[in-house]
Design a protein around this motif. Sequence first.
Motif, PDB file in Angstrom:
ATOM      1  N   UNK A   3      51.384  24.599  36.525  1.00  0.00           N
ATOM      2  CA  UNK A   3      50.830  26.224  36.905  1.00  0.00           C
ATOM      3  C   UNK A   3      51.764  26.128  38.729  1.00  0.00           C
ATOM      4  N   UNK A   4      52.048  26.917  38.526  1.00  0.00           N
ATOM      5  CA  UNK A   4      53.459  27.323  39.997  1.00  0.00           C
ATOM      6  C   UNK A   4      53.230  28.472  40.343  1.00  0.00           C
ATOM      7  N   UNK A   5      52.443  28.999  41.480  1.00  0.00           N
ATOM      8  CA  UNK A   5      52.520  30.242  42.584  1.00  0.00           C
ATOM      9  C   UNK A   5      53.024  30.596  43.468  1.00  0.00           C
ATOM     10  N   UNK A   6      54.054  31.305  43.096  1.00  0.00           N
ATOM     11  CA  UNK A   6      55.300  31.410  44.526  1.00  0.00           C
ATOM     12  C   UNK A   6      54.539  32.343  45.381  1.00  0.00           C
ATOM     13  N   UNK A   7      54.849  32.478  46.850  1.00  0.00           N
ATOM     14  CA  UNK A   7      53.943  33.519  48.032  1.00  0.00           C
ATOM     15  C   UNK A   7      54.873  33.740  49.487  1.00  0.00           C
ATOM     16  N   UNK A  13      64.673  41.989  57.430  1.00  0.00           N
ATOM     17  CA  UNK A  13      66.059  43.187  58.209  1.00  0.00           C
ATOM     18  C   UNK A  13      67.110  41.995  58.166  1.00  0.00           C
ATOM     19  N   UNK A  14      67.932  42.147  57.716  1.00  0.00           N
ATOM     20  CA  UNK A  14      69.584  41.496  57.449  1.00  0.00           C
ATOM     21  C   UNK A  14      68.966  40.349  59.366  1.00  0.00           C
ATOM     22  N   UNK A  15      68.872  39.031  59.178  1.00  0.00           N
ATOM     23  CA  UNK A  15      69.258  38.512  59.997  1.00  0.00           C
ATOM     24  C   UNK A  15      67.674  37.465  60.138  1.00  0.00           C
ATOM     25  N   UNK A  16      66.698  38.239  59.822  1.00  0.00           N
ATOM     26  CA  UNK A  16      65.891  38.052  59.836  1.00  0.00           C
ATOM     27  C   UNK A  16      65.084  36.435  59.151  1.00  0.00           C
ATOM     28  N   UNK A  17      64.070  36.160  59.319  1.00  0.00           N
ATOM     29  CA  UNK A  17      63.816  34.715  58.587  1.00  0.00           C
ATOM     30  C   UNK A  17      62.168  35.050  57.664  1.00  0.00           C
ATOM     31  N   UNK A  18      62.224  34.791  56.506  1.00  0.00           N
ATOM     32  CA  UNK A  18      61.207  34.877  55.830  1.00  0.00           C
ATOM     33  C   UNK A  18      61.482  33.036  54.755  1.00  0.00           C
ATOM     34  N   UNK A  19      59.649  32.982  55.405  1.00  0.00           N
ATOM     35  CA  UNK A  19      59.364  31.611  54.271  1.00  0.00           C
ATOM     36  C   UNK A  19      59.080  31.871  52.895  1.00  0.00           C
ATOM     37  N   UNK A  20      58.994  31.021  52.227  1.00  0.00           N
ATOM     38  CA  UNK A  20      58.320  31.309  50.990  1.00  0.00           C
ATOM     39  C   UNK A  20      57.364  30.032  50.239  1.00  0.00           C
ATOM     40  N   UNK A  21      56.608  29.972  49.543  1.00  0.00           N
ATOM     41  CA  UNK A  21      56.080  28.732  48.962  1.00  0.00           C
ATOM     42  C   UNK A  21      55.657  28.591  48.285  1.00  0.00           C
ATOM     43  N   UNK A  22      55.164  27.605  47.058  1.00  0.00           N
ATOM     44  CA  UNK A  22      54.881  27.470  46.142  1.00  0.00           C
ATOM     45  C   UNK A  22      54.535  26.804  46.064  1.00  0.00           C
ATOM     46  N   UNK A  23      53.206  26.663  45.208  1.00  0.00           N
ATOM     47  CA  UNK A  23      51.689  26.227  45.238  1.00  0.00           C
ATOM     48  C   UNK A  23      52.115  25.491  44.211  1.00  0.00           C
ATOM     49  N   UNK A  24      51.391  24.127  43.453  1.00  0.00           N
ATOM     50  CA  UNK A  24      52.032  23.833  41.764  1.00  0.00           C
ATOM     51  C   UNK A  24      50.387  23.081  42.067  1.00  0.00           C
ATOM     52  N   UNK A  93      64.444  38.304  43.391  1.00  0.00           N
ATOM     53  CA  UNK A  93      63.257  37.518  42.454  1.00  0.00           C
ATOM     54  C   UNK A  93      63.643  35.759  43.326  1.00  0.00           C
ATOM     55  N   UNK A  94      62.821  35.867  44.274  1.00  0.00           N
ATOM     56  CA  UNK A  94      62.454  33.937  43.601  1.00  0.00           C
ATOM     57  C   UNK A  94      61.540  32.891  43.108  1.00  0.00           C
ATOM     58  N   UNK A  95      62.140  32.514  42.716  1.00  0.00           N
ATOM     59  CA  UNK A  95      61.490  31.797  41.512  1.00  0.00           C
ATOM     60  C   UNK A  95      61.225  30.120  41.860  1.00  0.00           C
ATOM     61  N   UNK A  96      59.706  29.544  42.343  1.00  0.00           N
ATOM     62  CA  UNK A  96      60.281  27.852  41.770  1.00  0.00           C
ATOM     63  C   UNK A  96      60.399  27.731  40.460  1.00  0.00           C
ATOM     64  N   UNK A  97      60.545  25.823  39.754  1.00  0.00           N
ATOM     65  CA  UNK A  97      60.767  25.857  38.915  1.00  0.00           C
ATOM     66  C   UNK A  97      60.021  24.122  39.457  1.00  0.00           C
ATOM     67  N   UNK A  98      59.903  23.728  38.108  1.00  0.00           N
ATOM     68  CA  UNK A  98      59.459  22.377  38.462  1.00  0.00           C
ATOM     69  C   UNK A  98      59.670  21.256  37.332  1.00  0.00           C
ATOM     70  N   UNK A  99      60.362  20.359  37.342  1.00  0.00           N
ATOM     71  CA  UNK A  99      60.670  18.959  36.562  1.00  0.00           C
ATOM     72  C   UNK A  99      60.709  18.010  36.547  1.00  0.00           C
ATOM     73  N   UNK A 100      60.015  17.529  35.731  1.00  0.00           N
ATOM     74  CA  UNK A 100      60.102  15.575  36.040  1.00  0.00           C
ATOM     75  C   UNK A 100      61.700  14.764  36.406  1.00  0.00           C
ATOM     76  N   UNK A 117      58.338  35.363  43.629  1.00  0.00           N
ATOM     77  CA  UNK A 117      57.878  36.695  44.447  1.00  0.00           C
ATOM     78  C   UNK A 117      59.632  37.569  44.763  1.00  0.00           C
ATOM     79  N   UNK A 118      59.339  38.794  45.484  1.00  0.00           N
ATOM     80  CA  UNK A 118      60.334  39.067  45.673  1.00  0.00           C
ATOM     81  C   UNK A 118      60.746  39.222  47.339  1.00  0.00           C
ATOM     82  N   UNK A 119      62.111  38.962  47.710  1.00  0.00           N
ATOM     83  CA  UNK A 119      62.660  39.267  48.706  1.00  0.00           C
ATOM     84  C   UNK A 119      63.691  40.477  48.976  1.00  0.00           C
TER      85      UNK A 119
END
Length: 123
Positions: A3-7, A13-24, A93-100, A117-119
């Motif tokens: 189960x993956x949960x993004x946050x 604004x343009x030029x700013x930064x963000x950090x997305x996280x994805x918990x598994x 919308x940014x999605x996290x995904x997992x694969x073996x 998660x919406x950016x």
Amino acid sequence: QVRLVESGGGLVQAGDSLRLSCANSERASSSYAMGWFRQAPGKEREFVATISWNGGITYYAESVKDRFTISRDNAKNTVYLQMNSLKPEDTAVYYCAAKLGYARRDPVDYAYWGQGTQVTVSS
């Protein structure tokens, strides 16, 4: 059960930064290659970045190379996407995904997906 949960999404604004996280939720999360994908309104889901199970291999889309950094902390079962110098065209919308197995760029290779998660980047 994976189960993956993004946050971490939001409005910036343009030029700013963000950090997305994805918990598994999977205890053996270190066995999985992880990827970030995004989908803008009216567009297909596209590859952003991917990282191998041990973090030793990373791939990026050309559009985000040198601005975004994917990383992982297997002790915390979490993958990150550091996004710098954001542009309005990064809005999606940014999605996290997992694969073996190996890290791949094609979303069809990924078996497990988060809810997204919406950016939004304003000009």
